[in-house]
Design a protein around this motif. Structure first.
Motif, PDB file in Angstrom:
ATOM      1  N   CYS A  10       0.809  -1.230   0.000  1.00  0.00           N
ATOM      2  CA  CYS A  10       0.000   0.000   0.000  1.00  0.00           C
ATOM      3  C   CYS A  10       0.836   1.271   0.000  1.00  0.00           C
ATOM      4  O   CYS A  10       0.577   2.178  -0.807  1.00  0.00           O
ATOM      5  CB  CYS A  10      -0.962  -0.010   1.190  1.00  0.00           C
ATOM      6  N   ARG A  26      -1.506   4.422  -1.297  1.00  0.00           N
ATOM      7  CA  ARG A  26      -2.874   4.211  -0.848  1.00  0.00           C
ATOM      8  C   ARG A  26      -2.870   3.596   0.553  1.00  0.00           C
ATOM      9  O   ARG A  26      -1.876   3.016   0.987  1.00  0.00           O
ATOM     10  CB  ARG A  26      -3.641   3.305  -1.810  1.00  0.00           C
ATOM     11  N   GLU A  41      -8.085   1.590   1.178  1.00  0.00           N
ATOM     12  CA  GLU A  41      -8.248   1.779  -0.262  1.00  0.00           C
ATOM     13  C   GLU A  41      -7.770   0.571  -1.052  1.00  0.00           C
ATOM     14  O   GLU A  41      -7.863   0.542  -2.276  1.00  0.00           O
ATOM     15  CB  GLU A  41      -7.482   3.025  -0.712  1.00  0.00           C
TER      16      GLU A  41
END
Length: 259
Positions: free
Chosen positions: A224, A229, A233
């Motif tokens: 991530c 993100r 998400e």
């Protein structure tokens, strides 16, 4: 009322930034107004949100005389309801300057007062701190109402958690710190390895009910930040990804229940 939360451990690589970003975004998704302040010279909180590392934290910690540059110029919108003051390598210089000038333990608390009760309507301020003890971490803890200690389920991380716990107890007894420990958050937990199981039991033996539900080791938690993100998400396409989302959601829900 704005609640200030410091994410801290005296050892690096324990998931402080992942926790700070995940907690901040998770609270924002609950329609809470959150300001994430990156006090780590690596500037990874901004990067984890797909943003640039910038010297905002430097100007928060060491504002120039005369107010030529305001730290408010460095507030960035990370997500809906989630604001950020990014940091970068210049944070190291501010730490040296704070110590050289003998700034009090309350310095960061004084600096963040400008964000409390103003038009931003902040519900939470979250500090992502560097692992080293040298001035900023102690001042961030002093400014915090709550301190969350991520600790990897391995011996050295447990030692770092123990040291910062002892620091907070000393601050309460000797300097009348008014904050409290939100909890010890076991990270990188692997229920298939003996070391993780042993260290989780050790945490529970040392810290008792302060130990929160662990965050399991998951590849998605490494992917991530590289993609800019948050875990909320991420596409929960695997069981481990779904578990990571649920575990950080449980942390958010826990924080929302704490006054």
């Amino acid at each position: 009322m704005t609640i200030v939360i410091a994410i801290a451990n005296q050892k690096g690589g324990v998931g402080k930034t992942t926790t700070a970003v995940s907690l901040g975004h998770g609270l924002a998704l609950k329609d809470k107004e959150v300001l994430l302040i990156d006090l780590d010279p690596q500037g990874q909180s901004a990067v984890s949100l797909g943003m640039k590392a910038e010297p905002g934290a430097y100007y928060l910690l060491t504002p120039p005389p005369g107010g030529v540059i305001s730290v408010k110029q460095w507030i960035r919108k990370g997500r809906e309801h989630l604001w950020m003051i990014p940091g970068d390598i210049s944070t190291n210089a501010s730490q040296a300057q704070l110590n050289a000038e003998g700034k009090p333990l309350s310095h960061i608390a004084s600096q963040v007062k400008q964000f409390i009760g103003n038009s931003m309507g902040l519900d939470y301020i979250v500090f992502d701190t560097a692992p080293s003890v040298g001035g900023i971490q102690e001042r961030a803890i002093w400014a915090a109402d709550l301190v969350l200690v991520p600790a990897a389920t391995e011996y050295l991380a447990a030692d770092g958690a123990r040291k910062i716990f002892e620091m907070m107890i000393a601050m309460q007894k000797e300097k009348e710190w008014k904050g409290k420990i939100l909890g010890i958050l076991p990270t990188f937990y692997d229920d298939q390895t003996r070391e993780s199981q042993t260290q989780l039991k050790e945490f529970q033996h040392i810290f008792g009910q302060l130990v929160l539900s662990p965050i399991h080791r998951a590849t998605i938690l490494r992917e991530c930040p590289a993609e800019g993100r948050t875990i909320f998400e991420a596409l929960a396409s695997s069981n481990t990804a779904q578990r990571a989302v649920q575990e950080y959601q449980a942390l958010v829900d826990y924080v929302l229940k704490v006054n």
